[in-house]
Write a protein that holds these residues in place. Structure first.
Motif, PDB file in Angstrom:
ATOM      1  N   GLY A 247      35.883  37.346  31.320  1.00 32.25           N
ATOM      2  CA  GLY A 247      36.227  38.246  32.417  1.00 32.25           C
ATOM      3  C   GLY A 247      37.694  38.619  32.314  1.00 32.25           C
ATOM      4  N   TYR A 248      38.015  39.827  32.736  1.00 30.23           N
ATOM      5  CA  TYR A 248      39.388  40.332  32.658  1.00 30.23           C
ATOM      6  C   TYR A 248      39.863  40.677  34.060  1.00 30.23           C
ATOM      7  CZ  TYR A 248      37.747  40.764  27.865  1.00 30.23           C
ATOM      8  OH  TYR A 248      37.206  40.500  26.634  1.00 30.23           O
ATOM      9  N   SER A 249      40.910  39.967  34.515  1.00 32.58           N
ATOM     10  CA  SER A 249      41.360  40.131  35.899  1.00 32.58           C
ATOM     11  C   SER A 249      42.664  40.898  36.038  1.00 32.58           C
ATOM     12  CB  SER A 249      41.534  38.761  36.563  1.00 32.58           C
ATOM     13  OG  SER A 249      40.282  38.210  36.870  1.00 32.58           O
ATOM     14  N   GLY A 250      43.369  41.125  34.932  1.00 31.06           N
ATOM     15  CA  GLY A 250      44.659  41.804  35.033  1.00 31.06           C
ATOM     16  C   GLY A 250      45.813  40.823  35.107  1.00 31.06           C
TER      17      GLY A 250
ATOM     18  N   PRO B 299      46.097  37.746  39.877  1.00 32.47           N
ATOM     19  CA  PRO B 299      45.859  39.186  39.733  1.00 32.47           C
ATOM     20  C   PRO B 299      45.546  39.861  41.071  1.00 32.47           C
ATOM     21  CG  PRO B 299      44.610  37.939  38.113  1.00 32.47           C
ATOM     22  CD  PRO B 299      45.152  36.947  39.087  1.00 32.47           C
ATOM     23  N   TYR B 300      45.750  41.171  41.097  1.00 33.12           N
ATOM     24  CA  TYR B 300      45.411  41.941  42.302  1.00 33.12           C
ATOM     25  C   TYR B 300      43.980  41.657  42.752  1.00 33.12           C
ATOM     26  CZ  TYR B 300      49.593  44.898  42.194  1.00 33.12           C
ATOM     27  OH  TYR B 300      50.890  45.355  42.259  1.00 33.12           O
ATOM     28  N   MET B 301      43.062  41.550  41.782  1.00 36.24           N
ATOM     29  CA  MET B 301      41.649  41.332  42.120  1.00 36.24           C
ATOM     30  C   MET B 301      41.475  40.041  42.909  1.00 36.24           C
ATOM     31  SD  MET B 301      40.666  43.930  40.302  1.00 36.24           S
ATOM     32  CE  MET B 301      38.981  43.960  39.805  1.00 36.24           C
ATOM     33  N   THR B 302      42.216  39.003  42.507  1.00 34.41           N
ATOM     34  CA  THR B 302      42.092  37.700  43.163  1.00 34.41           C
ATOM     35  C   THR B 302      42.812  37.701  44.499  1.00 34.41           C
ATOM     36  OG1 THR B 302      42.030  36.691  40.969  1.00 34.41           O
ATOM     37  CG2 THR B 302      42.430  35.219  42.826  1.00 34.41           C
ATOM     38  N   VAL B 303      43.982  38.341  44.561  1.00 39.67           N
ATOM     39  CA  VAL B 303      44.707  38.461  45.836  1.00 39.67           C
ATOM     40  C   VAL B 303      43.796  39.095  46.883  1.00 39.67           C
ATOM     41  CG1 VAL B 303      46.664  39.586  46.986  1.00 39.67           C
ATOM     42  CG2 VAL B 303      46.971  38.583  44.710  1.00 39.67           C
ATOM     43  N   TYR B 304      43.045  40.103  46.441  1.00 40.96           N
ATOM     44  CA  TYR B 304      42.113  40.807  47.332  1.00 40.96           C
ATOM     45  C   TYR B 304      40.910  39.924  47.673  1.00 40.96           C
ATOM     46  CZ  TYR B 304      38.602  44.276  48.728  1.00 40.96           C
ATOM     47  OH  TYR B 304      37.615  44.965  49.392  1.00 40.96           O
TER      48      TYR B 304
ATOM     49  N   GLY C 263      35.938  39.901  43.675  1.00 42.86           N
ATOM     50  CA  GLY C 263      36.860  39.854  42.543  1.00 42.86           C
ATOM     51  C   GLY C 263      36.154  39.862  41.200  1.00 42.86           C
ATOM     52  N   THR C 264      36.943  39.670  40.155  1.00 44.89           N
ATOM     53  CA  THR C 264      36.453  39.696  38.784  1.00 44.89           C
ATOM     54  C   THR C 264      35.392  38.641  38.520  1.00 44.89           C
ATOM     55  OG1 THR C 264      38.566  40.492  37.984  1.00 44.89           O
ATOM     56  CG2 THR C 264      37.172  39.398  36.381  1.00 44.89           C
ATOM     57  N   GLN C 265      35.620  37.428  39.020  1.00 43.60           N
ATOM     58  CA  GLN C 265      34.700  36.338  38.704  1.00 43.60           C
ATOM     59  C   GLN C 265      33.298  36.625  39.247  1.00 43.60           C
ATOM     60  OE1 GLN C 265      36.320  32.522  39.857  1.00 43.60           O
ATOM     61  NE2 GLN C 265      37.963  32.622  38.361  1.00 43.60           N
ATOM     62  N   GLU C 266      33.219  37.100  40.491  1.00 41.32           N
ATOM     63  CA  GLU C 266      31.911  37.434  41.057  1.00 41.32           C
ATOM     64  C   GLU C 266      31.267  38.567  40.265  1.00 41.32           C
ATOM     65  OE1 GLU C 266      29.979  38.431  45.403  1.00 41.32           O
ATOM     66  OE2 GLU C 266      31.636  39.670  44.698  1.00 41.32           O
ATOM     67  N   ALA C 267      32.042  39.594  39.921  1.00 44.36           N
ATOM     68  CA  ALA C 267      31.502  40.730  39.167  1.00 44.36           C
ATOM     69  C   ALA C 267      30.977  40.276  37.799  1.00 44.36           C
ATOM     70  CB  ALA C 267      32.580  41.802  38.997  1.00 44.36           C
ATOM     71  N   LEU C 268      31.729  39.405  37.128  1.00 41.91           N
ATOM     72  CA  LEU C 268      31.297  38.869  35.843  1.00 41.91           C
ATOM     73  C   LEU C 268      29.997  38.087  36.007  1.00 41.91           C
ATOM     74  CD1 LEU C 268      32.069  38.302  32.782  1.00 41.91           C
ATOM     75  CD2 LEU C 268      33.135  36.199  33.615  1.00 41.91           C
ATOM     76  N   GLY C 269      29.943  37.243  37.037  1.00 49.35           N
ATOM     77  CA  GLY C 269      28.749  36.435  37.275  1.00 49.35           C
ATOM     78  C   GLY C 269      27.527  37.283  37.569  1.00 49.35           C
TER      79      GLY C 269
END
Length: 318
Positions: free
Chosen positions: A126-129, A193-198, A20-26
């Motif tokens: 970070g931007y997750s939608g 967000p979709y990113m987190t659902v995934y 998800g977004t958080q891992e990508a940001l990190g």
């Protein structure tokens, strides 16, 4: 403080799982930090709330027992209420809005306020939608469809009041307990967000998605202010530059990945519904009932008006 021989490795708490977004940001932050510091500073991600629930990590960073944390912005709001302006329903209406606010003057004011209020410094965004609604019971396209469903929300007053404006009493619950609660049907649904659902594999326990757009999920990267102040000026600049690079990478990640992830969730059996009448009923109920309740808490109506006008929109009516 550090030498090239022995790199300082900082612990970075991450609420979400992989993908998800958080891992990508990190990961983007770590890569940029290593580059900026010539390898003298690096970081290690601890995914899935290994270092505590998101709100706990704010306290840990504030007291200096944790170096960095990546978390949903609504989990900073209890510590720094003015940040809650960005969690008011239907304030942020697009990714462009989110970037304009966080990377501009408003974002800088929030950074300064959060240092003062919470003892942590936001160094990246970070931007997750949008937080879409998922549930295991039925398709939801109207406020009426929502009635009778038990929906998990974070322990965040604004989000709780938003659901109350739609006629249901949501269930506040820590992030770490959410998957099990959905699996055991203690709650019917949640929004993220979709990113987190995934990333959290919610498709295993949820069937239906509603494309709500009430809240655009922003994920700040924070550093313990005590740690930041202990660094040399050069190191501080390296950390800030790495945060900027990670912010840019996150914006690109969302634009590149969200559609793919949405399609992947559909291929796994989830069904997507759009709200009826372009969400008009949800918008009217939430903005008319929720915004006025939080003017005092966010620092006054003018704080919200500043955000709206910075986005080229009309200020709120008196």
């Amino acid at each position: 403080m550090t030498t090239a021989v022995h790199a300082a490795e900082y612990r970075i708490a991450v609420g979400d799982g992989a993908g998800g977004t958080q891992e990508a940001l990190g990961n983007a932050f770590i890569a940029a930090l290593e580059e900026q510091s010539g390898g003298e500073m690096t970081g290690k991600l601890f995914l899935n709330g290994q270092l505590g629930d998101e709100q706990d990590t704010v306290t840990a960073a504030a007291t200096g027992t944790l170096d960095f944390s990546i978390l949903a912005i609504n989990n900073i709001t209890p510590f720094s209420p003015s940040v809650g302006t960005l969690t008011l329903p239907y304030v942020i209406l697009s990714q462009d809005d989110a970037e304009t606010v966080t990377q501009g003057e408003i974002g800088q004011q929030m950074i300064e306020q959060t240092i003062e209020d919470a003892g942590v410094r936001i160094i990246g965004w970070g931007y997750s939608g949008f937080r879409v609604l998922t549930n295991s019971s039925k398709p939801v396209s109207t406020v009426e469809d929502l009635q009778g469903l038990v929906i998990r929300v974070p322990k965040n007053e604004i989000m709780i009041e938003t659901y109350k404006s739609w006629g249901i009493n949501p269930t506040p619950m820590a992030w770490g307990e959410t998957f099990a609660a959905l699996q055991q049907k203690v709650v019917d649904g949640q929004d993220n967000p979709y990113m987190t659902v995934y990333a959290m594999k919610f498709d295993e326990v949820q069937k239906y998605i509603t494309n709500l757009r009430y809240l655009f999920s922003i994920e700040p990267l924070v550093i313990s202010e005590a740690l930041f102040e202990s660094m040399s000026e050069e190191q501080q600049q390296q950390v800030l530059a790495a945060g900027e690079a990670a912010t840019e990478a996150s914006a690109e990640f969302l634009r590149a990945e969200e559609t793919k992830i949405r399609d992947e969730l559909v291929s796994r059996g989830m069904e997507i519904t759009d709200p009826a009448d372009e969400e008009a009923e949800f918008i009217e109920l939430a903005t008319s009932n929720v915004w006025p309740k939080f003017y005092d808490q966010i620092g006054g109506k003018e704080v919200l008006d500043n955000v709206l006008t910075s986005l080229g929109r009309e200020p709120t009516a008196e």
